[in-house]
Design an enzyme around this catalytic site. Structure first.
Site, PDB file in Angstrom:
ATOM      1  N   LYS A 202      17.648  -6.926   9.150  1.00  0.00           N
ATOM      2  CA  LYS A 202      17.397  -8.379   9.156  1.00  0.00           C
ATOM      3  C   LYS A 202      18.176  -9.077   8.035  1.00  0.00           C
ATOM      4  CE  LYS A 202      12.970  -7.714  11.449  1.00  0.00           C
ATOM      5  NZ  LYS A 202      12.809  -6.256  11.302  1.00  0.00           N
TER       6      LYS A 202
HETATM    7  O1  LIG Z   1      10.034  -9.309  15.960  1.00  0.00           O
HETATM    8  C1  LIG Z   1      10.083  -8.191  15.435  1.00  0.00           C
HETATM    9  C2  LIG Z   1      11.229  -7.710  14.836  1.00  0.00           C
HETATM   10  C3  LIG Z   1      11.212  -6.442  14.330  1.00  0.00           C
HETATM   11  N1  LIG Z   1      10.114  -5.674  14.395  1.00  0.00           N
HETATM   12  C4  LIG Z   1      10.194  -4.300  13.850  1.00  0.00           C
HETATM   13  O2  LIG Z   1      10.074  -3.373  14.941  1.00  0.00           O
HETATM   14  C5  LIG Z   1       9.247  -2.272  14.548  1.00  0.00           C
HETATM   15  C6  LIG Z   1       7.958  -2.274  15.341  1.00  0.00           C
HETATM   16  O3  LIG Z   1       7.140  -1.208  14.938  1.00  0.00           O
HETATM   17  P1  LIG Z   1       5.780  -0.783  15.705  1.00  0.00           P
HETATM   18  O4  LIG Z   1       5.235   0.292  14.823  1.00  0.00           O
HETATM   19  O5  LIG Z   1       6.150  -0.280  17.072  1.00  0.00           O
HETATM   20  O6  LIG Z   1       4.903  -1.973  15.757  1.00  0.00           O
HETATM   21  C7  LIG Z   1       9.072  -2.426  13.048  1.00  0.00           C
HETATM   22  O7  LIG Z   1      10.147  -1.794  12.388  1.00  0.00           O
HETATM   23  C8  LIG Z   1       9.134  -3.917  12.843  1.00  0.00           C
HETATM   24  O8  LIG Z   1       9.535  -4.282  11.537  1.00  0.00           O
HETATM   25  C9  LIG Z   1       8.982  -6.146  14.983  1.00  0.00           C
HETATM   26  O9  LIG Z   1       7.943  -5.462  15.082  1.00  0.00           O
HETATM   27  N2  LIG Z   1       8.995  -7.408  15.496  1.00  0.00           N
END
Ligand SMILES: O=c1ccn([C@@H]2O[C@H](COP(=O)(O)O)[C@@H](O)[C@H]2O)c(=O)[nH]1
Length: 275
Positions: free
Chosen positions: A96
Site C-alpha cells: 500500500k
Molecule cells: O481492502 C483491503 C485491502 C487489503 N487487505 C489485506 O488483505 C488481507 C486479508 O486478510 P484476511 O486474514 O483474509 O482477512 C490482509 O493482508 C489485509 O491487510 C484487506 O483485508 N482489505
C-alpha cells in the site's frame, strides 16, 4: 508475469485463489519458533502444501516489517523461494505504497527490482504522478486501492464529489493513465454489492478481492457480479487458510482450507464458462 499467463494458470488450476502470507509469530505453531527463521519455515511449509491450489501469494509487508531486519530477510527468502520454485505463481507485495514521484520510483525499485515481485498494492490518493512510477515497470502490475474491505471505506471512498463516489473517481481517472492496461484494483469481498457498478467502469481489469474468510465476504457474490470473460478476479484469503491449525498438521490443514475454496472457484468457473 503477463496477464495472459495469469489467466492461463487460472484456467489450468481451475483456481483464482490468492493466499495471504500474513505471518504473526503469536499464531504459528510453537515448535516452529525453534527454527533459525520461523517466518520463512512457516511460509515454505504453507507454499509447499498449497501451491497447486492457488495462482497467487500475497505477503502483506506489515507482517514482515513488524519484525525488523529478521522480518525483511524472511520476506526476501519467501519471494526468492516462490520465484525459483514456482515462477508460474503471481506474487503480490501488499505494501500500500505511493508518494511523490521520485519516492514512488524508489518504492517501485524496492518491490519490482530488488525483491522481484510481480505486483504491488498502491494507494491512489496522491494521484497520477504518485502511481505512474510504478506503471513504468513494463512487465509488472500496480494494484490500486479502489474500494477496500474495511468499515473505514465508508469514511472517504464512498463519499461523493461532483455527484460521484470517490472510489468511482479513482477507477475512472486512473484508467486514462499511461500503461493503465497494467493496473489492477483492490475491491473488498465485503463490498460485493458494488461490483456491478465497478464492472460498468472497468469491465476488463483484474480485481484483487480480499475479505473472504475471516472478514466474512462471500465468494459466490463476488463471482456473480465481478467475474468477466477473462475471469478478472484474484480472491484472497489469509488467516482463514494459513491459521487453519496451529499444531504440527498446520500445512495440511491450510491445504484443506485452500482446497475447499479452489473447489468453490472451479464451480464458479464452470457456471460462468459453461464447461
Ligand atoms: O481492502 C483491503 C485491502 C487489503 N487487505 C489485506 O488483505 C488481507 C486479508 O486478510 P484476511 O486474514 O483474509 O482477512 C490482509 O493482508 C489485509 O491487510 C484487506 O483485508 N482489505
Amino acid at each position: 508475469m503477463t496477464t495472459e499467463k495469469l489467466i492461463s494458470e487460472i484456467k489450468k488450476k481451475q483456481s483464482f485463489l490468492c493466499i495471504g502470507l500474513d505471518v504473526d509469530l503469536n499464531k504459528i505453531p510453537k515448535y516452529l519458533l525453534k527454527e533459525e527463521d520461523p517466518i520463512f519455515a512457516f511460509n515454505k511449509a504453507i507454499i509447499d502444501a498449497t501451491h497447486h491450489l492457488c495462482v497467487a501469494y500475497k505477503p502483506n509487508t506489515a507482517f514482515y516489517e513488524a519484525y525488523g531486519i529478521k522480518g525483511w530477510k524472511a520476506l526476501e527468502k519467501t519471494i526468492k523461494y516462490l520465484n525459483e520454485k514456482h515462477p508460474e505463481i503471481f506474487t503480490i507485495a501488499d505494501a500500500k505504497r505511493g508518494d511523490i514521484g521520485n519516492t514512488s520510483t524508489m518504492y517501485a525499485k524496492a518491490f519490482f527490482e530488488d525483491l522481484a515481485f510481480d505486483s504491488v498494492t498502491v494507494a491512489p490518493y496522491m494521484g497520477k504522478d504518485s502511481v505512474e512510477p510504478f506503471l513504468a515497470f513494463k512487465d509488472k502490475h500496480t494494484i490500486l486501492l479502489a474500494l477496500t474491505s474495511n468499515q473505514g471505506a465508508f469514511d472517504f471512498q464512498t463519499k461523493t464529489i461532483d455527484d460521484k463516489e470517490v472510489y468511482k473517481h479513482v477507477l475512472e481517472t486512473s484508467k486514462s493513465w499511461n500503461d493503465a492496461n497494467r493496473l489492477m484494483y483492490v475491491v473488498g469481498a465485503t463490498k460485493a454489492e458494488y461490483l456491478a457498478d465497478i464492472r460498468q467502469i472497468i469491465p476488463d481489469s483484474f480485481l484483487l478481492v480480499p475479505g473472504v474468510g475471516a472478514q466474512g465476504g462471500n465468494l459466490h457474490d463476488v463471482c456473480k457480479y465481478g467475474m468477466n470473460d477473462s475471469v478478472g478476479l484474484l480472491i484472497n484469503s489469509s488467516r482463514g487458510i494459513i491459521y487453519a491449525s496451529n499444531t504440527e498438521d498446520f500445512a495440511e490443514a491450510s491445504a484443506t482450507k485452500a482446497s475447499e475454496l479452489q473447489q468453490e472457484m472451479a464451480l464458479e468457473l464452470a457456471n460462468y464458462f459453461g464447461n
